[in-house]
Design an enzyme around this catalytic site. Structure first.
Site, PDB file in Angstrom:
ATOM      1  N   ASN A  29      36.689  36.862  39.201  1.00  0.00           N
ATOM      2  CA  ASN A  29      37.674  37.628  39.971  1.00  0.00           C
ATOM      3  C   ASN A  29      38.643  36.726  40.737  1.00  0.00           C
ATOM      4  O   ASN A  29      39.439  37.222  41.543  1.00  0.00           O
ATOM      5  CB  ASN A  29      36.982  38.544  40.982  1.00  0.00           C
ATOM      6  CG  ASN A  29      35.972  39.458  40.340  1.00  0.00           C
ATOM      7  OD1 ASN A  29      34.796  39.408  40.672  1.00  0.00           O
ATOM      8  ND2 ASN A  29      36.405  40.274  39.401  1.00  0.00           N
ATOM      9  N   HIS A  34      36.610  42.994  51.987  1.00  0.00           N
ATOM     10  CA  HIS A  34      35.970  41.661  52.008  1.00  0.00           C
ATOM     11  C   HIS A  34      36.488  40.773  50.891  1.00  0.00           C
ATOM     12  O   HIS A  34      36.418  39.551  50.986  1.00  0.00           O
ATOM     13  CB  HIS A  34      34.437  41.789  51.934  1.00  0.00           C
ATOM     14  CG  HIS A  34      33.910  42.278  50.612  1.00  0.00           C
ATOM     15  ND1 HIS A  34      34.174  43.532  50.109  1.00  0.00           N
ATOM     16  CD2 HIS A  34      33.124  41.679  49.665  1.00  0.00           C
ATOM     17  CE1 HIS A  34      33.569  43.679  48.940  1.00  0.00           C
ATOM     18  NE2 HIS A  34      32.932  42.575  48.649  1.00  0.00           N
ATOM     19  N   GLU A  90      42.131  42.418  39.664  1.00  0.00           N
ATOM     20  CA  GLU A  90      40.796  41.851  39.878  1.00  0.00           C
ATOM     21  C   GLU A  90      40.566  40.616  39.011  1.00  0.00           C
ATOM     22  O   GLU A  90      39.444  40.182  38.799  1.00  0.00           O
ATOM     23  CB  GLU A  90      39.737  42.922  39.611  1.00  0.00           C
ATOM     24  CG  GLU A  90      39.891  44.155  40.509  1.00  0.00           C
ATOM     25  CD  GLU A  90      39.142  44.063  41.846  1.00  0.00           C
ATOM     26  OE1 GLU A  90      38.023  43.546  41.863  1.00  0.00           O
ATOM     27  OE2 GLU A  90      39.700  44.518  42.872  1.00  0.00           O
ATOM     28  N   HIS A 113      33.975  46.583  36.949  1.00  0.00           N
ATOM     29  CA  HIS A 113      34.871  45.691  36.202  1.00  0.00           C
ATOM     30  C   HIS A 113      34.516  45.848  34.733  1.00  0.00           C
ATOM     31  O   HIS A 113      33.352  46.055  34.385  1.00  0.00           O
ATOM     32  CB  HIS A 113      34.663  44.224  36.593  1.00  0.00           C
ATOM     33  CG  HIS A 113      35.144  43.871  37.969  1.00  0.00           C
ATOM     34  ND1 HIS A 113      34.414  43.104  38.840  1.00  0.00           N
ATOM     35  CD2 HIS A 113      36.286  44.187  38.613  1.00  0.00           C
ATOM     36  CE1 HIS A 113      35.089  42.955  39.971  1.00  0.00           C
ATOM     37  NE2 HIS A 113      36.229  43.607  39.859  1.00  0.00           N
ATOM     38  N   ASN A 166      23.806  41.648  44.071  1.00  0.00           N
ATOM     39  CA  ASN A 166      25.096  42.087  44.586  1.00  0.00           C
ATOM     40  C   ASN A 166      26.024  42.501  43.440  1.00  0.00           C
ATOM     41  O   ASN A 166      27.243  42.604  43.617  1.00  0.00           O
ATOM     42  CB  ASN A 166      25.757  40.957  45.393  1.00  0.00           C
ATOM     43  CG  ASN A 166      25.762  41.253  46.891  1.00  0.00           C
ATOM     44  OD1 ASN A 166      25.656  42.408  47.292  1.00  0.00           O
ATOM     45  ND2 ASN A 166      25.908  40.225  47.699  1.00  0.00           N
ATOM     46  N   CYS A 212      30.276  37.031  35.808  1.00  0.00           N
ATOM     47  CA  CYS A 212      31.043  37.172  37.061  1.00  0.00           C
ATOM     48  C   CYS A 212      31.193  35.835  37.752  1.00  0.00           C
ATOM     49  O   CYS A 212      32.150  35.613  38.493  1.00  0.00           O
ATOM     50  CB  CYS A 212      30.324  38.103  38.034  1.00  0.00           C
ATOM     51  SG  CYS A 212      30.021  39.741  37.415  1.00  0.00           S
TER      52      CYS A 212
HETATM   53  O1  SUG Z   1      33.368  42.735  43.740  1.00  0.00           O
HETATM   54  N1  SUG Z   1      30.048  42.302  44.747  1.00  0.00           N
HETATM   55  C1  SUG Z   1      31.129  41.927  43.854  1.00  0.00           C
HETATM   56  C2  SUG Z   1      30.587  41.600  42.491  1.00  0.00           C
HETATM   57  C3  SUG Z   1      31.650  41.060  41.597  1.00  0.00           C
HETATM   58  C4  SUG Z   1      31.196  40.899  40.180  1.00  0.00           C
HETATM   59  N2  SUG Z   1      32.234  40.378  39.390  1.00  0.00           N
HETATM   60  C5  SUG Z   1      32.508  40.734  38.127  1.00  0.00           C
HETATM   61  N3  SUG Z   1      31.974  41.794  37.568  1.00  0.00           N
HETATM   62  N4  SUG Z   1      33.355  40.018  37.469  1.00  0.00           N
HETATM   63  C6  SUG Z   1      32.170  43.045  43.749  1.00  0.00           C
HETATM   64  O2  SUG Z   1      31.777  44.215  43.667  1.00  0.00           O
HETATM   65  C7  SUG Z   1      29.081  42.820  46.925  1.00  0.00           C
HETATM   66  C8  SUG Z   1      29.111  42.186  48.292  1.00  0.00           C
HETATM   67  C9  SUG Z   1      28.266  42.904  49.287  1.00  0.00           C
HETATM   68  O3  SUG Z   1      28.150  44.111  49.193  1.00  0.00           O
HETATM   69  O4  SUG Z   1      27.702  42.241  50.189  1.00  0.00           O
HETATM   70  C10 SUG Z   1      30.253  42.400  46.071  1.00  0.00           C
HETATM   71  O5  SUG Z   1      31.316  42.157  46.587  1.00  0.00           O
END
Ligand code: SUG
Length: 436
Positions: A111, A138, A175, A243, A354, A360
């Protein structure tokens, strides 16, 4: 003409990795919200994955963690005083903010940006656009530091072009490479860029906008007949594929995906085949693997890599081996002698909790030999450098971090101390805002 190869730049997982449940539509993050995390294990798991890819004979790079807590954001929101006063005031007046400015979410470098190799761009240079990640607060605080890191690592303007993150917030929600794949006869051949965008589902909002993908393709100077735009299926989005890389991955001529990835499967495949006639589509049917199993196991959030012998290998999370239906599908796929020749299971469980699997955690950059030598070699790994980074993690990272720990202003010093030591280890000079 020099050779080309794909280099994976993984996010080095930062010392503030925690479970805050910040990402709507990300089922794993929601489920583990509030749990105690283990930043030390998270970072070591990430480094073990980087070493494993290197041991397969590939060049492996990394991007440094961002400055967290992000005091600049808190100052921008009206908090003032010394660094510790700012944290204490946020604890008192806006505790929800803390988790956002402490998130280690930049670890998911898929991302970080969208990248176009020089083989595909009008001016023959490698183009980068940091993702604006506008949908989640965030993550929306990542792009400025992402841009700095990319400019630092890919500095030579005769090889590398850096575009700003897209303007316009969620209207141009972008993203990065998590919704982008490149199809080509080989990494050394010109490619077709597959952009997957979303429309809001019944349960969850789409993060990647079509207009954003089009803007990135325009900036990067990609030819119109070498770009394909396909809508992600609402079923996949609502099943937790926030994603597209949760339900599919492309590498060279192979597109490995779930049959319910796209909203209009037949039309999507026809458009992809028209642009990339040699594409080999390797599909899992819903009978083999349901969308729920795909999202739960992260089968498709795997790294599909071309090994030095020319075969393709899949790097999967251990969760895929633990799901009997997914494991049976993989066994059948390997026995079928298709284009994916081998599978490797790796433990990235701290990130997985997460919602971040192997794919990712990496940003793919196709580079010629001369482009690769222009990259800041601090960020290209060797076995010795991984040893040093592992020792640094063991010295500076906690093995338990609860959401309440973020309220302690001393934890800020600990986190900044770890990043300061990293810049010393790498001889980077002062790189983070708190060092100035
Ligand atoms: O953006 N999780 C990320 C995970 C990203 C995964 N990336 C890809 N699929 N390319 C998101 O959802 C969780 C953070 C928290 O909840 O503490 C978070 O941001």
């Amino acid at each position: 003409m020099s050779g080309f190869q794909e280099v994976n730049f993984d996010g080095l997982i930062g010392p503030t990795h925690n479970y805050a449940g910040l990402a709507l539509g990300n089922l794993a993050a929601a489920e583990n919200a509030g749990d105690v995390s283990n930043p030390r294990a998270a970072a070591l798991q990430g480094l073990i994955k980087m070493r494993a890819v290197m041991d397969l004979g590939l060049v492996q790079g990394f991007l440094p963690p961002q400055s967290r807590p992000h005091l600049h954001t808190l100052r921008g929101l009206g908090f003032s005083g010394t660094d510790k006063q700012i944290i204490s005031a946020a604890v008192t007046h806006s505790p929800g903010l803390l988790a956002n400015v402490y998130s280690a979410s930049c670890m998911w470098t898929a991302n970080a940006a969208t990248v176009a190799p020089s083989l595909d761009t009008q001016d023959g240079r490698v183009h980068f656009t940091p993702a604006n990640l506008a949908r989640n607060f965030h993550r929306a605080i990542e792009p400025d530091q992402t841009a700095l890191a990319l400019k630092h690592i890919f500095a030579d303007p005769s090889f590398f072009v850096h575009h700003p993150p897209l303007p316009g917030g969620i209207h141009f929600g972008d993203e990065g490479a998590a919704n982008h794949g490149r199809l080509a006869a080989s990494h050394a051949a010109p490619g077709v860029h597959l952009f997957v965008y979303g429309e809001d589902g019944d349960r969850f909002p789409a993060r990647q906008k079509l207009a954003a993908s089009q803007a990135v393709a325009r900036s990067h100077g990609l030819a119109g007949d070498k770009t394909v735009y396909v809508q992600q299926s609402k079923a996949a989005l609502d099943a937790g594929a926030f994603h597209n890389d949760v339900v599919g991955v492309a590498n060279e001529q192979v597109l490995f995906l779930h049959e319910q990835s796209f909203e209009n499967r037949e039309a999507a495949y026809a458009a992809i085949r028209a642009a990339a006639p040699n594409v080999q589509i390797v599909e899992a049917s819903s009978d083999d693997v349901s969308l729920q199993d795909a999202v739960g196991s992260y089968l498709f959030n795997s790294q599909l890599l071309t090994l030095p012998d020319g075969t393709q290998a899949l790097i999967l999370p251990t969760e895929s081996a633990e799901n009997p239906r997914v494991k049976a599908f993989l066994d059948k796929m390997i026995a079928g002698n298709g284009p994916i020749a081998s599978v490797h299971f790796l433990n990235v469980r701290e990130s997985m909790r997460n919602g971040g699997g192997p794919a990712c955690l990496r940003l793919r950059v196709v580079l010629s030999d001369s482009e690769l030598s222009a990259v800041d070699q601090n960020f290209i790994l060797s076995a010795e450098k991984i040893d040093k980074l592992e020792a640094w993690v063991r010295d500076h990272y906690r093995d338990r971090l609860s959401p309440d720990d973020l309220r302690d202003p001393d934890f800020m010093d600990e986190a900044f101390g770890a990043l300061d030591a990293l810049t010393q280890l790498l001889g980077m000079g002062s790189f983070y805002d708190f060092q100035n």
